[in-house]
Write a protein that holds these residues in place. Structure first.
Motif, mmCIF file in Angstrom:
data_model
loop_
_atom_site.group_PDB
_atom_site.id
_atom_site.type_symbol
_atom_site.label_atom_id
_atom_site.label_comp_id
_atom_site.label_asym_id
_atom_site.label_seq_id
_atom_site.Cartn_x
_atom_site.Cartn_y
_atom_site.Cartn_z
ATOM 1 N N GLY A 198 -1.649 -5.449 -18.318
ATOM 2 C CA GLY A 198 -2.670 -6.653 -18.717
ATOM 3 C C GLY A 198 -3.802 -6.638 -17.546
ATOM 4 N N ALA A 199 -4.910 -7.136 -18.106
ATOM 5 C CA ALA A 199 -6.282 -7.305 -17.233
ATOM 6 C C ALA A 199 -6.161 -8.105 -15.982
ATOM 7 C CB ALA A 199 -7.264 -7.523 -18.266
ATOM 8 N N GLU A 200 -5.341 -9.071 -16.193
ATOM 9 C CA GLU A 200 -5.310 -10.108 -15.170
ATOM 10 C C GLU A 200 -4.460 -9.885 -13.989
ATOM 11 O OE1 GLU A 200 -3.986 -13.837 -16.442
ATOM 12 O OE2 GLU A 200 -5.718 -14.364 -17.745
ATOM 13 N N LEU A 201 -3.404 -8.705 -14.274
ATOM 14 C CA LEU A 201 -2.580 -8.488 -13.346
ATOM 15 C C LEU A 201 -3.010 -6.857 -12.597
ATOM 16 C CD1 LEU A 201 0.196 -8.604 -12.001
ATOM 17 C CD2 LEU A 201 1.523 -7.329 -13.675
ATOM 18 N N LEU A 202 -3.617 -6.322 -13.144
ATOM 19 C CA LEU A 202 -4.268 -4.967 -12.665
ATOM 20 C C LEU A 202 -4.989 -5.050 -11.385
ATOM 21 C CD1 LEU A 202 -4.237 -1.801 -13.228
ATOM 22 C CD2 LEU A 202 -6.509 -2.081 -14.508
ATOM 23 N N PRO A 203 -5.781 -5.947 -10.990
ATOM 24 C CA PRO A 203 -6.390 -5.727 -9.863
ATOM 25 C C PRO A 203 -5.212 -6.320 -8.530
ATOM 26 C CG PRO A 203 -7.753 -7.149 -11.527
ATOM 27 C CD PRO A 203 -6.225 -6.775 -12.152
ATOM 28 N N GLU A 204 -4.540 -6.928 -8.788
ATOM 29 C CA GLU A 204 -3.454 -7.356 -7.826
ATOM 30 C C GLU A 204 -2.699 -5.851 -7.490
ATOM 31 O OE1 GLU A 204 0.668 -9.945 -7.279
ATOM 32 O OE2 GLU A 204 -0.791 -10.536 -8.889
ATOM 33 N N VAL A 205 -2.021 -5.224 -8.551
ATOM 34 C CA VAL A 205 -1.449 -4.122 -8.466
ATOM 35 C C VAL A 205 -2.484 -3.114 -7.670
ATOM 36 C CG1 VAL A 205 -0.244 -2.121 -9.634
ATOM 37 C CG2 VAL A 205 -0.035 -4.511 -10.559
ATOM 38 N N LEU A 206 -3.459 -2.989 -7.923
ATOM 39 C CA LEU A 206 -4.434 -2.024 -7.373
ATOM 40 C C LEU A 206 -4.768 -2.422 -6.001
ATOM 41 C CD1 LEU A 206 -7.011 -1.495 -10.286
ATOM 42 C CD2 LEU A 206 -5.499 0.064 -9.372
ATOM 43 N N SER A 207 -4.754 -3.598 -5.698
ATOM 44 C CA SER A 207 -4.868 -4.116 -4.339
ATOM 45 C C SER A 207 -3.660 -3.784 -3.468
ATOM 46 C CB SER A 207 -4.870 -5.508 -4.042
ATOM 47 O OG SER A 207 -5.018 -5.942 -2.873
ATOM 48 N N THR A 208 -2.321 -3.747 -4.018
ATOM 49 C CA THR A 208 -1.220 -3.079 -3.479
ATOM 50 C C THR A 208 -1.302 -1.781 -3.097
ATOM 51 O OG1 THR A 208 0.050 -5.044 -4.339
ATOM 52 C CG2 THR A 208 1.272 -3.014 -3.462
ATOM 53 N N PHE A 209 -1.743 -0.965 -4.218
ATOM 54 C CA PHE A 209 -1.861 0.460 -3.884
ATOM 55 C C PHE A 209 -2.815 0.669 -2.858
ATOM 56 C CE2 PHE A 209 -4.691 4.057 -5.167
ATOM 57 C CZ PHE A 209 -3.805 5.062 -5.034
ATOM 58 N N LEU A 210 -3.909 0.092 -2.914
ATOM 59 C CA LEU A 210 -4.944 0.388 -1.558
ATOM 60 C C LEU A 210 -4.462 0.125 -0.126
ATOM 61 C CD1 LEU A 210 -8.361 -1.204 -3.133
ATOM 62 C CD2 LEU A 210 -7.484 1.159 -3.410
ATOM 63 N N THR A 211 -3.614 -0.985 -0.352
ATOM 64 C CA THR A 211 -3.054 -1.290 1.056
ATOM 65 C C THR A 211 -2.041 -0.322 1.590
ATOM 66 O OG1 THR A 211 -3.310 -3.237 0.907
ATOM 67 C CG2 THR A 211 -1.786 -3.027 2.463
ATOM 68 N N GLU A 212 -1.264 0.157 0.381
ATOM 69 C CA GLU A 212 -0.143 0.835 0.461
ATOM 70 C C GLU A 212 -0.616 2.507 0.984
ATOM 71 O OE1 GLU A 212 3.826 2.421 0.958
ATOM 72 O OE2 GLU A 212 2.910 0.484 1.390
ATOM 73 N N THR A 213 -1.769 2.749 0.318
ATOM 74 C CA THR A 213 -2.514 4.254 0.775
ATOM 75 C C THR A 213 -2.710 4.332 1.950
ATOM 76 O OG1 THR A 213 -3.001 4.265 -1.683
ATOM 77 C CG2 THR A 213 -4.086 5.571 0.005
ATOM 78 N N ALA A 214 -3.265 3.184 2.367
ATOM 79 C CA ALA A 214 -3.949 3.103 3.892
ATOM 80 C C ALA A 214 -2.764 3.256 4.947
ATOM 81 C CB ALA A 214 -4.663 1.583 4.147
ATOM 82 N N ARG A 215 -1.573 2.533 4.489
ATOM 83 C CA ARG A 215 -0.269 2.829 5.379
ATOM 84 C C ARG A 215 0.188 4.183 5.210
ATOM 85 N NH1 ARG A 215 5.207 2.357 5.600
ATOM 86 N NH2 ARG A 215 5.475 2.657 3.092
ATOM 87 N N ARG A 216 0.219 4.888 4.181
ATOM 88 C CA ARG A 216 0.817 6.045 4.043
ATOM 89 C C ARG A 216 -0.063 7.117 4.766
ATOM 90 N NH1 ARG A 216 6.087 6.809 2.795
ATOM 91 N NH2 ARG A 216 6.559 5.275 1.181
ATOM 92 N N LEU A 217 -1.307 6.831 4.725
ATOM 93 C CA LEU A 217 -2.305 7.748 5.417
ATOM 94 C C LEU A 217 -2.113 7.691 6.941
ATOM 95 C CD1 LEU A 217 -4.726 10.012 5.390
ATOM 96 C CD2 LEU A 217 -6.340 7.857 5.544
ATOM 97 N N GLY A 218 -1.790 6.594 7.456
ATOM 98 C CA GLY A 218 -1.449 6.516 8.790
ATOM 99 C C GLY A 218 -0.190 7.306 9.186
ATOM 100 N N LEU A 219 0.902 7.025 8.453
ATOM 101 C CA LEU A 219 2.165 7.727 8.578
ATOM 102 C C LEU A 219 1.837 8.996 8.492
ATOM 103 C CD1 LEU A 219 4.620 5.346 6.411
ATOM 104 C CD2 LEU A 219 4.385 5.637 9.129
ATOM 105 N N LEU A 220 1.079 9.588 7.291
ATOM 106 C CA LEU A 220 0.857 11.226 7.652
ATOM 107 C C LEU A 220 0.009 11.571 8.538
ATOM 108 C CD1 LEU A 220 0.776 13.912 5.840
ATOM 109 C CD2 LEU A 220 -1.116 12.878 4.840
ATOM 110 N N GLU A 221 -0.954 10.983 9.034
ATOM 111 C CA GLU A 221 -1.649 11.322 10.257
ATOM 112 C C GLU A 221 -0.798 11.468 11.450
ATOM 113 O OE1 GLU A 221 -6.138 9.840 9.616
ATOM 114 O OE2 GLU A 221 -4.504 8.159 10.304
ATOM 115 N N ALA A 222 0.077 10.495 11.500
ATOM 116 C CA ALA A 222 1.001 10.431 12.689
ATOM 117 C C ALA A 222 2.017 11.723 12.761
ATOM 118 C CB ALA A 222 1.951 9.352 12.818
ATOM 119 N N ARG A 223 2.463 12.047 11.474
ATOM 120 C CA ARG A 223 3.358 13.167 11.472
ATOM 121 C C ARG A 223 2.795 14.561 11.760
ATOM 122 N NH1 ARG A 223 8.781 11.568 11.253
ATOM 123 N NH2 ARG A 223 9.282 10.227 9.468
#
Length: 264
Positions: A160-185
């Protein structure tokens, strides 16, 4: 040939005040249907007609105009906004290339003076865009796009159009976290751990249509599984760049997404 055949129809954006460029004639002689328009007309045409490819002739149009036209096209609903956009240019610096990528342009064709070179490159992209799996797996000579808008369109339909931005926001935050973990490894020389982090990032990137990022972290995963720490370190800057570009593009296209875009 029927002009309505979208598989052979190309939108060429050029500034006709300069007298135009020979690209339209070259493409027409090769059997393509070419609509040669300036930036002001291009977005309206893209909204009305199905194109296989959009070419932006940078020598004949200023960069700001090209970027604004691309931004307008990328805001069109699927499938009109889901067409490969290439910059046709003689020379373009990396800063300007980043500006182009940030608004959703997929690649760059360098003028070489050879008609065959232009036609071969166009054929590659037209073939890829005609494939229903466009963007899911890169073909030889075809760079995966930052975003596969077919994937995003399907997510919007499912969520649904209303929920998609919220899910994308979570993806952006999680991607930043995953990048940090990848850099550390990678920094710790932990190839196996880096492969695990790359695998997790690859899965989320694929889910949200971040195809260029998915391709890059897939290579990192394979390098990590092979224990190639040097290769992991060499690949990391490109993954950083793609994370930044992908997150910036998603945030720009979905203005209600609120998340910190990671910076390398």
């Amino acid at each position: 040939m029927n002009p309505s055949d979208a598989r052979r129809r190309i939108l060429l954006i050029e500034d006709r005040r300069t007298g135009g460029l020979p690209d339209a004639a070259i493409l027409a002689q090769a059997g393509y249907v070419v609509d040669a328009l300036d930036g002001l007309e291009a977005c309206a045409a893209a909204a009305q007609h199905p194109y296989a490819l959009i070419l932006m002739a940078l020598e004949a149009a200023d960069l700001d105009g090209v970027i604004e036209a691309a931004r307008c096209i990328r805001r069109l609903p699927y499938p009109r906004g889901d067409v490969p956009i290439l910059v046709l240019t003689g020379a373009l610096g990396e800063t300007d290339r980043e500006r182009c990528r940030a608004v959703g342009m997929d690649g760059f064709l360098t003028r070489s003076g050879e008609q065959e070179t232009l036609l071969e490159a166009v054929a590659h992209w037209v073939e890829a865009a005609d494939d229903p799996t466009w963007g899911l797996d890169a073909r030889p000579g075809v760079t995966a796009p930052l975003l596969n808008r077919r994937t995003l369109a399907q997510l919007e339909e499912d969520l649904g159009a209303e929920l998609l931005p919220e899910v994308l926001s979570t993806f952006l935050t999680e991607t930043a976290r995953r990048l940090g973990l990848l850099e550390a490894r990678v920094g710790a020389g932990d190839a196996a751990g880096a492969a695990d982090e790359a695998h997790a990032l690859k899965g989320s990137a694929g889910t949200f249509g971040a195809m260029a990022l998915r391709q890059a972290v897939d290579e990192m995963e394979r390098s990590g599984r092979g224990g190639d720490a040097a290769r992991l370190a060499a690949l990391l800057p490109e993954v950083r760049r793609l994370v930044t570009a992908t997150c910036a593009l998603l945030a720009a296209e979905y203005s209600s997404v609120v998340a910190d875009t990671p910076r390398p």
